[in-house]
Design an enzyme around this catalytic site. Sequence first.
Site, short mmCIF file in Angstrom:
data_model
loop_
_atom_site.label_atom_id
_atom_site.label_comp_id
_atom_site.label_asym_id
_atom_site.label_seq_id
_atom_site.Cartn_x
_atom_site.Cartn_y
_atom_site.Cartn_z
N GLU A 90 -4.21 -3.33 4.71
CA GLU A 90 -4.42 -2.18 3.81
C GLU A 90 -3.50 -1.00 4.17
O GLU A 90 -3.89 0.16 4.10
CB GLU A 90 -5.89 -1.78 3.75
CG GLU A 90 -6.67 -2.87 3.03
CD GLU A 90 -7.96 -2.42 2.40
OE1 GLU A 90 -8.05 -1.26 1.96
OE2 GLU A 90 -8.88 -3.26 2.32
N THR A 121 0.16 -8.22 -1.71
CA THR A 121 1.25 -8.49 -0.77
C THR A 121 1.98 -9.79 -1.08
O THR A 121 1.38 -10.77 -1.50
CB THR A 121 0.67 -8.56 0.66
OG1 THR A 121 0.07 -7.30 0.94
CG2 THR A 121 1.73 -8.86 1.70
N SER A 169 -0.19 1.43 10.15
CA SER A 169 -0.34 2.82 10.62
C SER A 169 0.90 3.64 10.28
O SER A 169 0.82 4.85 10.07
CB SER A 169 -0.58 2.83 12.14
OG SER A 169 -1.87 2.29 12.40
N GLN A 170 2.05 2.96 10.19
CA GLN A 170 3.29 3.69 9.84
C GLN A 170 3.25 4.09 8.36
O GLN A 170 3.66 5.20 7.99
CB GLN A 170 4.52 2.81 10.13
CG GLN A 170 4.84 2.64 11.61
CD GLN A 170 3.78 1.85 12.38
OE1 GLN A 170 3.13 0.95 11.85
NE2 GLN A 170 3.61 2.18 13.65
N THR A 219 -6.85 -12.14 1.70
CA THR A 219 -8.19 -12.30 2.27
C THR A 219 -9.09 -13.00 1.25
O THR A 219 -9.11 -12.61 0.08
CB THR A 219 -8.79 -10.93 2.64
OG1 THR A 219 -7.88 -10.30 3.55
CG2 THR A 219 -10.16 -11.07 3.29
N ALA A 274 7.39 -8.50 0.21
CA ALA A 274 6.95 -7.18 -0.26
C ALA A 274 5.58 -6.88 0.35
O ALA A 274 4.55 -7.23 -0.22
CB ALA A 274 6.90 -7.14 -1.78
N SER A 292 8.45 0.74 -9.30
CA SER A 292 6.99 0.91 -9.25
C SER A 292 6.40 1.15 -10.64
O SER A 292 5.20 0.99 -10.84
CB SER A 292 6.62 2.07 -8.31
OG SER A 292 7.12 3.28 -8.83
N1 COS Z 1 -2.83 7.77 -6.37
C1 COS Z 1 -2.28 7.78 -7.62
N2 COS Z 1 -0.95 7.63 -7.82
C2 COS Z 1 -0.17 7.48 -6.73
C3 COS Z 1 -0.68 7.46 -5.43
C4 COS Z 1 -2.07 7.63 -5.27
N3 COS Z 1 -2.62 7.62 -4.06
N4 COS Z 1 0.36 7.28 -4.58
C5 COS Z 1 1.47 7.19 -5.31
N5 COS Z 1 1.18 7.32 -6.62
C6 COS Z 1 2.09 7.31 -7.75
C7 COS Z 1 3.15 8.40 -7.59
O1 COS Z 1 2.70 9.63 -8.12
C8 COS Z 1 4.30 7.83 -8.39
O2 COS Z 1 4.05 8.08 -9.76
P1 COS Z 1 5.24 8.26 -10.84
O3 COS Z 1 5.84 6.91 -11.05
O4 COS Z 1 4.55 8.77 -12.07
O5 COS Z 1 6.21 9.23 -10.25
C9 COS Z 1 4.20 6.33 -8.16
O6 COS Z 1 2.85 6.10 -7.76
C10 COS Z 1 5.15 5.84 -7.10
O7 COS Z 1 4.86 6.51 -5.89
P2 COS Z 1 5.89 6.58 -4.67
O8 COS Z 1 7.21 7.08 -5.16
O9 COS Z 1 5.24 7.36 -3.57
O10 COS Z 1 6.05 5.03 -4.28
P3 COS Z 1 6.80 4.30 -3.10
O11 COS Z 1 7.42 3.07 -3.64
O12 COS Z 1 7.67 5.26 -2.36
O13 COS Z 1 5.62 3.77 -2.16
C11 COS Z 1 3.92 3.76 -0.45
C12 COS Z 1 4.65 4.52 -1.60
C13 COS Z 1 4.86 3.29 0.65
C14 COS Z 1 2.95 4.74 0.09
C15 COS Z 1 3.21 2.54 -1.07
O14 COS Z 1 4.11 1.54 -1.46
C16 COS Z 1 2.18 1.91 -0.13
O15 COS Z 1 1.07 2.42 -0.02
N6 COS Z 1 2.54 0.82 0.56
C17 COS Z 1 1.60 0.11 1.41
C18 COS Z 1 0.87 -0.88 0.63
C19 COS Z 1 -0.24 -1.49 1.39
O16 COS Z 1 -1.16 -0.82 1.83
N7 COS Z 1 -0.16 -2.79 1.55
C20 COS Z 1 -1.17 -3.51 2.26
C21 COS Z 1 -1.67 -4.63 1.46
S1 COS Z 1 -2.93 -4.22 0.42
S2 COS Z 1 -4.39 -5.18 1.22
#
Ligand code: COS
Length: 382
Positions: A362, A126, A365-366, A158, A130, A178
């Site tokens: 992590e 994070t 919820s949204q 953390t 972003a 990405s």
């Molecule tokens: N496992 C493997 N690959 C994955 C995946 C998963 N669970 N989820 C997505 N991907 C891959 C996709 O297949 C895609 O691959 P290609 O580039 O080959 O097409 C790529 O990753 C991008 O995926 P996507 O288009 O879905 O990305 P977005 O930018 O739209 O983001 C979300 C998806 C919003 C779900 C993601 O950014 C996310 O999880 N955000 C929250 C992050 C988070 O939890 N932050 C908290 C801090 S961490 S403590």
Amino acid sequence: MVDFTLTDEQKDLREMAHNFAENEIRPVAWEYDKDGTWPQEIIDKAWEVGLMNTHIEEEYGGPGLDYLSGCLIEEELGWGCSGIGTSLAANGLAAAPIQVGGSEETKKKYLEMLTESPKMAAFCLTEPDAGSDVAGMKTRAEKKGDKYVLNGSKCFITNGQYADFYTVYAKTDPDAGSRGISAFVVDRQDGITIDKKEDKMGQRASNTATVTFNDVEVPAENMIGEENKGFKLAMMTLDRTRPGVAAMAVGIARAAMEAAADYSKERQQFGVPIAMHQAIQFLIADMAVKVDASRLLTWQSAVQLDQGIRNTLTSSEAKRFAADSAMEVTTDAVQVFGGYGFIKEYPVEKFMRDAKIMQLYEGTSQIQRMVIAREILLPRNV
Ligand code: COS
């Protein structure tokens, strides 16, 4: 056949974690919460008895526990104090990308570092601009000879202040979204500044800091997995760690439910214990349903991992439902306590404060709903 019977080993582990939570964590949890103190003493004891780094494979000195066993432990730690539980569990988040994508040398060096002594690690994804939008990160890693040079700032990290190494995500191709992110293991060193230890609403015993990289040189072999494949690695990591977060939420909710049920049998109003009033019974009943349903989804998401089945859908379902349920259950527990629930002399206000972060870290919820909707509407094989 679906069988929810735990093995004897799993029952023993759960009992051990429960006893640790009851005897080592709970007696001091409210003090640590008040002062926001780093729980080093508890970390040392937890490491000693094997409640940290539980998923690290035996070949690197860990117990190599399955994910379901990990969830049993995390529920009990969450029941004890989820702030301290988060401090204990965060090594798992930092280690997961190494386990999924690291080279043999990286695994040996860094996983063994965690199992040889009570060292800490932190997961740096994070950034101030972003959070949910991972691909919007600005931290850069530029290749210079056989090194990468890292510049940028990571927030809400953390264990940031206490980590011996960091797993860091940075842009290696800033124009590729990405597909331009890589992951690195970075030793604690000059050039890394740690500041802004956050003064939080809940989970106050966990350390949350900003970690800034100023021209930090990282050997090229410290890249985890392939260049520009870090985003997928982050997503695969979160698939593996969200069941544990869900389990911790179950622990918080269970703790609040138990406190509310006990109190309702003692507190007299209108000449009877308030547990005799249907209004209270229904609150307690709904708490029980939420705790049990959250646990079932959590176990399902963990068992899928143990079976090598992609669990993106169920891990987000479990995290979403358990986190939101923990918030609801703890809020209702305060309601059962009435005015007393609002004051710090009673335990439930801490549970309510602690539960809130479960809906945020992590993945909010949204974000879990976004992942769930995509998995339903656009299932993909990755
Ligand atoms: N496992 C493997 N690959 C994955 C995946 C998963 N669970 N989820 C997505 N991907 C891959 C996709 O297949 C895609 O691959 P290609 O580039 O080959 O097409 C790529 O990753 C991008 O995926 P996507 O288009 O879905 O990305 P977005 O930018 O739209 O983001 C979300 C998806 C919003 C779900 C993601 O950014 C996310 O999880 N955000 C929250 C992050 C988070 O939890 N932050 C908290 C801090 S961490 S403590």
